[in-house]
Write a protein that holds these residues in place. Structure first.
Motif, PDB file in Angstrom:
ATOM      1  N   PRO A  50     -94.203 -24.223 -41.062  1.00 45.26           N
ATOM      2  CA  PRO A  50     -95.302 -24.118 -42.028  1.00 45.26           C
ATOM      3  C   PRO A  50     -94.817 -23.859 -43.451  1.00 45.26           C
ATOM      4  O   PRO A  50     -93.760 -23.264 -43.656  1.00 45.26           O
ATOM      5  CB  PRO A  50     -96.089 -22.905 -41.506  1.00 45.26           C
ATOM      6  N   GLU A  51     -95.628 -24.310 -44.407  1.00 45.09           N
ATOM      7  CA  GLU A  51     -95.283 -24.077 -45.824  1.00 45.09           C
ATOM      8  C   GLU A  51     -95.660 -22.659 -46.240  1.00 45.09           C
ATOM      9  O   GLU A  51     -95.067 -22.076 -47.126  1.00 45.09           O
ATOM     10  CB  GLU A  51     -96.062 -25.054 -46.705  1.00 45.09           C
ATOM     11  N   LEU A  52     -96.717 -22.145 -45.611  1.00 48.05           N
ATOM     12  CA  LEU A  52     -97.251 -20.824 -45.989  1.00 48.05           C
ATOM     13  C   LEU A  52     -97.175 -19.881 -44.791  1.00 48.05           C
ATOM     14  O   LEU A  52     -97.517 -20.268 -43.674  1.00 48.05           O
ATOM     15  CB  LEU A  52     -98.719 -20.988 -46.428  1.00 48.05           C
ATOM     16  N   LEU A  53     -96.731 -18.642 -45.036  1.00 50.92           N
ATOM     17  CA  LEU A  53     -96.721 -17.622 -43.979  1.00 50.92           C
ATOM     18  C   LEU A  53     -97.667 -16.490 -44.380  1.00 50.92           C
ATOM     19  O   LEU A  53     -97.599 -15.999 -45.513  1.00 50.92           O
ATOM     20  CB  LEU A  53     -95.320 -17.049 -43.781  1.00 50.92           C
ATOM     21  N   LEU A  54     -98.513 -16.100 -43.452  1.00 50.14           N
ATOM     22  CA  LEU A  54     -99.393 -14.947 -43.669  1.00 50.14           C
ATOM     23  C   LEU A  54     -98.970 -13.874 -42.680  1.00 50.14           C
ATOM     24  O   LEU A  54     -99.104 -14.059 -41.470  1.00 50.14           O
ATOM     25  CB  LEU A  54    -100.855 -15.336 -43.428  1.00 50.14           C
ATOM     26  N   LEU A  55     -98.422 -12.801 -43.193  1.00 48.51           N
ATOM     27  CA  LEU A  55     -97.877 -11.760 -42.321  1.00 48.51           C
ATOM     28  C   LEU A  55     -98.686 -10.481 -42.523  1.00 48.51           C
ATOM     29  O   LEU A  55     -98.708  -9.917 -43.615  1.00 48.51           O
ATOM     30  CB  LEU A  55     -96.401 -11.515 -42.652  1.00 48.51           C
ATOM     31  N   ASP A  56     -99.349 -10.059 -41.469  1.00 45.44           N
ATOM     32  CA  ASP A  56    -100.224  -8.889 -41.566  1.00 45.44           C
ATOM     33  C   ASP A  56     -99.552  -7.700 -40.880  1.00 45.44           C
ATOM     34  O   ASP A  56     -99.492  -7.655 -39.657  1.00 45.44           O
ATOM     35  CB  ASP A  56    -101.573  -9.222 -40.901  1.00 45.44           C
ATOM     36  N   GLU A  57     -99.056  -6.779 -41.675  1.00 47.18           N
ATOM     37  CA  GLU A  57     -98.385  -5.570 -41.165  1.00 47.18           C
ATOM     38  C   GLU A  57     -97.324  -5.927 -40.112  1.00 47.18           C
ATOM     39  O   GLU A  57     -97.373  -5.407 -38.992  1.00 47.18           O
ATOM     40  CB  GLU A  57     -99.407  -4.613 -40.536  1.00 47.18           C
ATOM     41  N   PRO A  58     -96.373  -6.774 -40.443  1.00 44.26           N
ATOM     42  CA  PRO A  58     -95.446  -7.247 -39.394  1.00 44.26           C
ATOM     43  C   PRO A  58     -94.492  -6.173 -38.876  1.00 44.26           C
ATOM     44  O   PRO A  58     -93.907  -6.355 -37.817  1.00 44.26           O
ATOM     45  CB  PRO A  58     -94.674  -8.374 -40.084  1.00 44.26           C
ATOM     46  N   THR A  59     -94.355  -5.067 -39.609  1.00 43.29           N
ATOM     47  CA  THR A  59     -93.415  -4.041 -39.145  1.00 43.29           C
ATOM     48  C   THR A  59     -94.118  -2.730 -38.794  1.00 43.29           C
ATOM     49  O   THR A  59     -93.455  -1.731 -38.521  1.00 43.29           O
ATOM     50  CB  THR A  59     -92.346  -3.744 -40.230  1.00 43.29           C
ATOM     51  N   ALA A  60     -95.435  -2.757 -38.781  1.00 47.39           N
ATOM     52  CA  ALA A  60     -96.200  -1.502 -38.647  1.00 47.39           C
ATOM     53  C   ALA A  60     -95.855  -0.720 -37.378  1.00 47.39           C
ATOM     54  O   ALA A  60     -95.768   0.504 -37.409  1.00 47.39           O
ATOM     55  CB  ALA A  60     -97.687  -1.806 -38.690  1.00 47.39           C
ATOM     56  N   ALA A  61     -95.652  -1.425 -36.265  1.00 51.58           N
ATOM     57  CA  ALA A  61     -95.474  -0.708 -34.998  1.00 51.58           C
ATOM     58  C   ALA A  61     -94.004  -0.621 -34.578  1.00 51.58           C
ATOM     59  O   ALA A  61     -93.712  -0.347 -33.416  1.00 51.58           O
ATOM     60  CB  ALA A  61     -96.284  -1.427 -33.914  1.00 51.58           C
ATOM     61  N   LEU A  62     -93.108  -0.853 -35.525  1.00 51.77           N
ATOM     62  CA  LEU A  62     -91.697  -0.931 -35.137  1.00 51.77           C
ATOM     63  C   LEU A  62     -90.910   0.317 -35.536  1.00 51.77           C
ATOM     64  O   LEU A  62     -91.249   0.986 -36.509  1.00 51.77           O
ATOM     65  CB  LEU A  62     -91.052  -2.150 -35.804  1.00 51.77           C
ATOM     66  N   ASP A  63     -89.844   0.576 -34.779  1.00 46.44           N
ATOM     67  CA  ASP A  63     -88.943   1.654 -35.183  1.00 46.44           C
ATOM     68  C   ASP A  63     -88.124   1.169 -36.382  1.00 46.44           C
ATOM     69  O   ASP A  63     -88.102  -0.034 -36.678  1.00 46.44           O
ATOM     70  CB  ASP A  63     -88.069   2.082 -33.994  1.00 46.44           C
ATOM     71  N   PRO A  64     -87.444   2.096 -37.096  1.00 48.10           N
ATOM     72  CA  PRO A  64     -86.777   1.691 -38.342  1.00 48.10           C
ATOM     73  C   PRO A  64     -85.761   0.552 -38.166  1.00 48.10           C
ATOM     74  O   PRO A  64     -85.676  -0.331 -39.025  1.00 48.10           O
ATOM     75  CB  PRO A  64     -86.078   2.980 -38.794  1.00 48.10           C
ATOM     76  N   VAL A  65     -85.039   0.553 -37.052  1.00 48.68           N
ATOM     77  CA  VAL A  65     -84.019  -0.492 -36.863  1.00 48.68           C
ATOM     78  C   VAL A  65     -84.695  -1.852 -36.663  1.00 48.68           C
ATOM     79  O   VAL A  65     -84.328  -2.857 -37.300  1.00 48.68           O
ATOM     80  CB  VAL A  65     -83.116  -0.157 -35.648  1.00 48.68           C
ATOM     81  N   ALA A  66     -85.689  -1.872 -35.804  1.00 47.77           N
ATOM     82  CA  ALA A  66     -86.395  -3.129 -35.541  1.00 47.77           C
ATOM     83  C   ALA A  66     -87.107  -3.613 -36.807  1.00 47.77           C
ATOM     84  O   ALA A  66     -87.113  -4.809 -37.114  1.00 47.77           O
ATOM     85  CB  ALA A  66     -87.405  -2.936 -34.407  1.00 47.77           C
ATOM     86  N   ALA A  67     -87.687  -2.658 -37.556  1.00 52.67           N
ATOM     87  CA  ALA A  67     -88.384  -3.025 -38.795  1.00 52.67           C
ATOM     88  C   ALA A  67     -87.403  -3.637 -39.797  1.00 52.67           C
ATOM     89  O   ALA A  67     -87.711  -4.637 -40.460  1.00 52.67           O
ATOM     90  CB  ALA A  67     -89.058  -1.795 -39.402  1.00 52.67           C
ATOM     91  N   HIS A  68     -86.211  -3.045 -39.858  1.00 58.94           N
ATOM     92  CA  HIS A  68     -85.183  -3.561 -40.779  1.00 58.94           C
ATOM     93  C   HIS A  68     -84.820  -5.005 -40.402  1.00 58.94           C
ATOM     94  O   HIS A  68     -84.713  -5.879 -41.262  1.00 58.94           O
ATOM     95  CB  HIS A  68     -83.947  -2.652 -40.699  1.00 58.94           C
ATOM     96  N   HIS A  69     -84.676  -5.243 -39.105  1.00 56.30           N
ATOM     97  CA  HIS A  69     -84.324  -6.581 -38.629  1.00 56.30           C
ATOM     98  C   HIS A  69     -85.424  -7.584 -38.983  1.00 56.30           C
ATOM     99  O   HIS A  69     -85.145  -8.690 -39.463  1.00 56.30           O
ATOM    100  CB  HIS A  69     -84.096  -6.538 -37.109  1.00 56.30           C
ATOM    101  N   VAL A  70     -86.654  -7.182 -38.769  1.00 56.60           N
ATOM    102  CA  VAL A  70     -87.776  -8.089 -39.072  1.00 56.60           C
ATOM    103  C   VAL A  70     -87.833  -8.367 -40.576  1.00 56.60           C
ATOM    104  O   VAL A  70     -88.061  -9.499 -41.000  1.00 56.60           O
ATOM    105  CB  VAL A  70     -89.104  -7.494 -38.547  1.00 56.60           C
ATOM    106  N   ARG A  71     -87.566  -7.332 -41.394  1.00 62.92           N
ATOM    107  CA  ARG A  71     -87.571  -7.542 -42.849  1.00 62.92           C
ATOM    108  C   ARG A  71     -86.491  -8.547 -43.262  1.00 62.92           C
ATOM    109  O   ARG A  71     -86.701  -9.379 -44.138  1.00 62.92           O
ATOM    110  CB  ARG A  71     -87.331  -6.216 -43.577  1.00 62.92           C
ATOM    111  N   GLU A  72     -85.345  -8.458 -42.589  1.00 62.50           N
ATOM    112  CA  GLU A  72     -84.279  -9.423 -42.891  1.00 62.50           C
ATOM    113  C   GLU A  72     -84.725 -10.844 -42.552  1.00 62.50           C
ATOM    114  O   GLU A  72     -84.440 -11.796 -43.287  1.00 62.50           O
ATOM    115  CB  GLU A  72     -83.024  -9.080 -42.089  1.00 62.50           C
ATOM    116  N   LEU A  73     -85.427 -10.954 -41.433  1.00 64.32           N
ATOM    117  CA  LEU A  73     -85.913 -12.280 -41.025  1.00 64.32           C
ATOM    118  C   LEU A  73     -86.927 -12.819 -42.030  1.00 64.32           C
ATOM    119  O   LEU A  73     -86.937 -14.008 -42.348  1.00 64.32           O
ATOM    120  CB  LEU A  73     -86.534 -12.206 -39.623  1.00 64.32           C
ATOM    121  N   ILE A  74     -87.757 -11.918 -42.561  1.00 67.40           N
ATOM    122  CA  ILE A  74     -88.740 -12.344 -43.573  1.00 67.40           C
ATOM    123  C   ILE A  74     -88.011 -12.772 -44.856  1.00 67.40           C
ATOM    124  O   ILE A  74     -88.343 -13.790 -45.465  1.00 67.40           O
ATOM    125  CB  ILE A  74     -89.748 -11.213 -43.876  1.00 67.40           C
ATOM    126  N   ALA A  75     -86.990 -11.988 -45.223  1.00 67.34           N
ATOM    127  CA  ALA A  75     -86.223 -12.316 -46.431  1.00 67.34           C
ATOM    128  C   ALA A  75     -85.566 -13.694 -46.289  1.00 67.34           C
ATOM    129  O   ALA A  75     -85.487 -14.460 -47.260  1.00 67.34           O
ATOM    130  CB  ALA A  75     -85.173 -11.241 -46.684  1.00 67.34           C
TER     131      ALA A  75
END
Lengths: 268, 315
Positions: free
Chosen positions: B157-182
C-alpha cells in the motif's frame, strides 16, 4: 462481485471452525445422533417390539397417508414401527442438524468475530459489504447442507440395512422432501436468525442460546405427531419447506440490510 | 492519472456518537511520503479520524479526501491502496501466520501467482518465517503485532494507517515495531500514526497533530512546536554542593524558578530561555558560586504536550 474475496472469507471461517471445539462438537455429535443412532435405534426397537399387539400399532398406522398405509400393512409389525418412527414421526428432527451446524458456524463467524476483535481487520480491507455477507452466508450454509445431505444418505442406507425396508416407505417422500428442500431452507433460516440476533447481542454464547429457540417449532411438530394430531405427508412436508424458505428469504433480506460496515463497527 | 495533492486532506471534519462529540471540526493534511502523528489521550478522536479516513464511518460535517477520493463513496479504492494496523492486531488466533496472510492476500486482491512469494518475503522480513506454520494463539504480543504489520503490507500500500501499534507491547517489542515502522518510512510510504506515546511520535514523525476532545490543539514538526508555543527549555546547573542554597538564593533574587535536584550540587532551572543561559551563569559566578557545568535540555514533545494540556485545563 470479487469471488476471490468471497472464497477467502469462506476459507478463513471454515479453517477457524475446524479448530474450534465449541463449534466443532455440535457439528460432530448431532449428525451422529440423528443420522446414525436414530435409525439404528428405531430399527432395533422395531425388532424388539415385534410382537406389539395390533391395537397399539393401529393409531400410528391410521394417521399415515392412505397410499402408504396399504404398503405398510404388508410389513412385519416391527418393521412397521421402525418405518413410522424413522420416515414420519421423527423425520422433522433431522432438520435440527443443518439448523445447528449453520447457527453454530454463523454465531462463531459473526458474534465470535466481534468478540475476538477480528472483525475490524476485515472491514478495513477492500471487501464490499455484500461480498463479506455472502462469504459469511456460504461459510455457514454450505457445511450445514453438505453435512445434512451426506448424513441423510448415511441415515437412509443404515435405516434400510437395519429394518430391511426400502423406498418408498424408507426413505419416504416426505422425508426426502425435508432432506432435499427443507435442509437448505432451514440452514438459511438459522443463519438469517443469527445475523439478526448478532446485530443486537455481542457474545457467541448468547447468540447460540437465542438461536437455539429456532429448534422449538421442529420439536413442536414432532410432539404434535406423537400425540396423533397429524402425521407429515408429502403435502405437509412441501408446505413446511415453502414456509421455511419464505421465512429464510425474509429474514436474510432483513439481515443483509443490517449488515453495513458502520453498524458492524458500532457493535464491535 | 497520478494524484499529486495531499494523500490525506481533512477539512473541518465532524463526527458525533449520540450526544458525544468525537470530532468537532478538525483539519489537517498528510503529504506524500510524510509520517504524521495523531496525538492525544484516549477518546481524543484518533481512532474515529482513522475510521473516517477509511470510509468505515460517515462524517457528520466537513470533508475527508484520501488520494483525492471521498471515503464514503470510494472506500473500496481507498482501502485497496491503504494498509491498516488497528488498536488490536485483529488476528484470528486459530489460524497460522501463513494461512492468515493467504486469506488477507485474497481480500486485498493480490494476484495468486505472486502471493506465495510475497508472503514468504514478508514472513522473513518480519522475523516470522520459522513460526509461520504455528497458530497465532501461540504468539507473543510482539510477534502478533509484527504479523499485523506484515499483513498490512501484503498489497504494497501507498498509505499506512497505524492506530496505537505499540500500545500493548513491552519496551523491547515496541522498539522492534518502531524500527519496522521507520523502515517503511524509509521506503517512502505515507504514514498516519495515531499514538499517545509522545516519545514514539517524536522519534518517528515529521509532523504531529495534537488532538484533545475532538479538536486540533496544535500541529507542526515536533522539534518546532516547543519554540512556536514558547515552551521553555529546562536547564540543569552543576555547582559546588555546599553552595546549592546560595545559588538558589541568587536565582530567586533574579526572579527565576529553581530547585535543588536530588543529585548533590545540581540545580534545575525552569522557564529559562536558551539565550538567557550565559547571563545566569555569569550572575552565579559573579556571586562567588563555583559553576562546574550547564546542561540544556530542549523541550521534548512531552513538555509541549503537557504545557498544552495545562493550558486547556486552565481554560
Amino acid at each position: 462481485m470479487h469471488w476471490q474475496r468471497v472464497r477467502a472469507i469462506v476459507r478463513k471461517d471454515l479453517l477457524a471452525v475446524r479448530r474450534s471445539r465449541p463449534v466443532l462438537v455440535p457439528l460432530i455429535v448431532l449428525p451422529l445422533v440423528f443420522f446414525l443412532a436414530m435409525p439404528v435405534g428405531f430399527g432395533l426397537l422395531g425388532r424388539f417390539l415385534g410382537e406389539v399387539p395390533d391395537s397399539e400399532l393401529e393409531p400410528l398406522i391410521r394417521a399415515l397417508p392412505a397410499a402408504d398405509r396399504a404398503q405398510l400393512e404388508r410389513l412385519e409389525p416391527g418393521q412397521q414401527i421402525a418405518v413410522v418412527l424413522i420416515s414420519y414421526q421423527f423425520a422433522p428432527l433431522i432438520l435440527l442438524v443443518p439448523l445447528a451446524v449453520a447457527t453454530a458456524i454463523a454465531a462463531d463467524s459473526l458474534a465470535g468475530e466481534r468478540e475476538r476483535r477480528t472483525l475490524e481487520a476485515l472491514l478495513v480491507t477492500p471487501i464490499r459489504d455484500e461480498e463479506l455477507f455472502l462469504g459469511k452466508v456460504l461459510a455457514a450454509v454450505l457445511p450445514a447442507v453438505v453435512i445434512g445431505w451426506l448424513g441423510s444418505l448415511v441415515s437412509a442406507v443404515v435405516g434400510i440395512a437395519v429394518t430391511g425396508v426400502g423406498p418408498p416407505l424408507l426413505p419416504s417422500p416426505p422425508w426426502m422432501l425435508l432432506v432435499g428442500l427443507g435442509m437448505p431452507g432451514i440452514a438459511l433460516l438459522g443463519l438469517g436468525a443469527v445475523v439478526l440476533i448478532s446485530a443486537r447481542v455481542r457474545g457467541f454464547q448468547e447468540v447460540m442460546q437465542l438461536s437455539g429457540l429456532l429448534a422449538m417449532p421442529l420439536i413442536g411438530v414432532m410432539v404434535a405427531q406423537a400425540s396423533g394430531l397429524f402425521l407429515i405427508d408429502w403435502r405437509l412436508a412441501l408446505l413446511g419447506c415453502v414456509v421455511v424458505w419464505a421465512a429464510a428469504f425474509g429474514i436474510l433480506r432483513a439481515g443483509r440490510r443490517l449488515f453495513q460496515r458502520e453498524a458492524l463497527l458500532r457493535l464491535g | 492519472m497520478v494524484f499529486d495533492g495531499p494523500i490525506i486532506q481533512v477539512d473541518r471534519l465532524e463526527r458525533r456518537f449520540g450526544q458525544t462529540v468525537a470530532l468537532a471540526g478538525i483539519s489537517f493534511q498528510v503529504a506524500a511520503g510524510e509520517i504524521v502523528g495523531l496525538l492525544g489521550h484516549n477518546g481524543a478522536g484518533k481512532t474515529t479520524t482513522i475510521r473516517l479516513v477509511l470510509g468505515l464511518l460517515t462524517p457528520h460535517g466537513g470533508t475527508v479526501r484520501v488520494f483525492g477520493l471521498e471515503p464514503t463513496v470510494d472506500g473500496e479504492q481507498i482501502r485497496q491502496r491503504t494498509g491498516v494496523v488497528g488498536e488490536s492486531p485483529g488476528l484470528d488466533e486459530r489460524l497460522t501466520a501463513r494461512e492468515l496472510l493467504q486469506v488477507f492476500a485474497d481480500l486485498y486482491d493480490v494476484p495468486r501467482v505472486v502471493q506465495a512469494q510475497r508472503i514468504a518475503a514478508l514472513l522473513e522480513q518480519f522475523g516470522l518465517a520459522e513460526v509461520a506454520e504455528r497458530r497465532v494463539a501461540t504468539y507473543s504480543a510482539g510477534m502478533r503485532q509484527r504479523l499485523a504489520l506484515a499483513r498490512c503490507l501484503l498489497h504494497n500500500p501507498e498509505l499506512l494507517l497505524l492506530d496505537e501499534p505499540t500500545a500493548a507491547l513491552d519496551p523491547v517489542a515496541a522498539h522492534h515495531v518502531r524500527e519496522l515502522i521507520a523502515e517503511r518510512r524509509r521506503e517512502g510510504r505515507t504514514i498516519l500514526l495515531a499514538t499517545h506515546n509522545l516519545d514514539e511520535a517524536e522519534r518517528l514523525c515529521d509532523r504531529v497533530v495534537i488532538l484533545e476532545r475532538g479538536r486540533v490543539l496544535v500541529e507542526g514538526p515536533p522539534r518546532e512546536l516547543a519554540a512556536a508555543l514558547g515552551v521553555p527549555a529546562r536547564v540543569t546547573i552543576e555547582v559546588e554542593p555546599e553552595q546549592v542554597n546560595s545559588a538558589l538564593d541568587v536565582l530567586a533574587r533574579r526572579g527565576m524558578r529553581a530547585q535543588a535536584k536530588p543529585e548533590p550540587g545540581r540545580i534545575l532551572v525552569e522557564q529559562l530561555a536558551k539565550r538567557a543561559v550565559p547571563d545566569v551563569v555569569a550572575t552565579l559566578v559573579g556571586a562567588g558560586i563555583a559553576v562546574y557545568g550547564v546542561e540544556l535540555r530542549t523541550p521534548s514533545l512531552e513538555d509541549v504536550y503537557l504545557a498544552l494540556h495545562q493550558r486547556t485545563e486552565r481554560r
